[in-house]
Motif scaffolding. Sequence first.
Motif, short mmCIF file in Angstrom:
data_model
loop_
_atom_site.label_atom_id
_atom_site.label_comp_id
_atom_site.label_asym_id
_atom_site.label_seq_id
_atom_site.Cartn_x
_atom_site.Cartn_y
_atom_site.Cartn_z
N GLU A 259 -22.67 14.49 -32.48
CA GLU A 259 -23.21 14.25 -33.91
C GLU A 259 -24.37 13.44 -34.17
O GLU A 259 -25.15 13.66 -34.93
CB GLU A 259 -21.79 13.78 -34.70
N ILE A 260 -24.45 12.21 -33.43
CA ILE A 260 -25.58 11.33 -33.72
C ILE A 260 -27.02 12.17 -33.16
O ILE A 260 -27.90 12.24 -34.00
CB ILE A 260 -25.46 10.15 -32.84
N ARG A 261 -26.71 12.99 -32.13
CA ARG A 261 -28.04 13.79 -31.72
C ARG A 261 -28.14 15.06 -32.82
O ARG A 261 -29.48 15.43 -33.20
CB ARG A 261 -27.66 14.43 -30.47
N ALA A 262 -27.02 15.43 -33.12
CA ALA A 262 -27.28 16.48 -34.16
C ALA A 262 -27.93 16.09 -35.71
O ALA A 262 -28.45 17.00 -36.31
CB ALA A 262 -25.87 17.33 -34.36
N ASN A 263 -27.97 15.03 -35.85
CA ASN A 263 -28.43 14.26 -37.07
C ASN A 263 -29.50 13.48 -36.76
O ASN A 263 -30.04 12.59 -37.68
CB ASN A 263 -27.24 13.56 -37.79
N SER A 264 -30.26 13.80 -35.57
CA SER A 264 -31.37 12.88 -35.36
C SER A 264 -32.62 13.93 -35.34
O SER A 264 -32.54 14.65 -34.53
CB SER A 264 -31.12 12.37 -33.88
N PRO A 265 -33.38 13.57 -36.12
CA PRO A 265 -34.80 14.57 -36.31
C PRO A 265 -35.62 14.76 -35.01
O PRO A 265 -36.01 15.75 -34.67
CB PRO A 265 -35.50 13.85 -37.44
N SER A 266 -35.59 13.40 -34.23
CA SER A 266 -36.24 13.58 -33.04
C SER A 266 -35.75 14.45 -32.12
O SER A 266 -36.35 14.92 -31.29
CB SER A 266 -36.39 12.03 -32.32
N ASP A 267 -34.35 14.38 -32.07
CA ASP A 267 -33.58 15.25 -30.76
C ASP A 267 -33.46 16.80 -31.33
O ASP A 267 -33.74 17.71 -30.39
CB ASP A 267 -32.28 15.00 -30.88
N LEU A 268 -33.57 17.11 -32.51
CA LEU A 268 -33.56 18.16 -32.98
C LEU A 268 -34.99 18.87 -32.86
O LEU A 268 -35.15 20.29 -32.74
CB LEU A 268 -33.05 18.46 -34.38
N GLY A 269 -35.91 18.24 -32.95
CA GLY A 269 -37.23 18.54 -32.79
C GLY A 269 -37.66 19.22 -31.26
O GLY A 269 -38.35 20.18 -31.35
N LEU A 270 -36.84 18.79 -30.47
CA LEU A 270 -36.83 19.60 -29.18
C LEU A 270 -36.28 20.75 -28.97
O LEU A 270 -36.40 21.42 -27.81
CB LEU A 270 -36.34 18.40 -27.79
N LEU A 271 -35.34 21.17 -30.11
CA LEU A 271 -35.03 22.55 -29.92
C LEU A 271 -35.65 23.49 -30.58
O LEU A 271 -35.18 23.93 -31.84
CB LEU A 271 -33.47 22.14 -30.40
#
Length: 138
Positions: free
Chosen positions: A86-98
């Motif tokens: 959930e933390i990664r799903a709500n992190s713009p920096s993590d989502l930017g990699l997908l």
Amino acid sequence: MAAAEDRAKKPAADGQDGGPPSRQHPMLRLDKEAVFEWFGLHLSPARRIEFMCGLLHMCQPLELRFLGSCLEDLARKDFHVLRDFEIRANSPSDLGLLSDVGDPVVRSKLLVSLSLLGSENRECAGLLFRVLSHADLT
């Protein structure tokens, strides 16, 4: 007692299940276990979510409230397991990699991100929208 068990196994005739005959549908005669098997064994995770969303859209407000209470209880038991996701799903920096939607691993992570996205997280929702709107998912 055996007669009651026999009646429980047989499909109800029109009006015998408590509902008016005019409201019955042939789908009522489906075997519940067959539906559970189809849902659990034959649908992909994405199709399961799509099916559940369709069912939820057909629910009445009181049914949705009841389901919400049940879901809260079920979600509490998996809170620790899903917390990092959930933390990664709500992190713009993590989502930017997908961004490579053609990659099955990325698609899987996008599905998890959509499932765990916070309802007020507009920034991440916008990122997901941009990635998915440029994808050819056919």
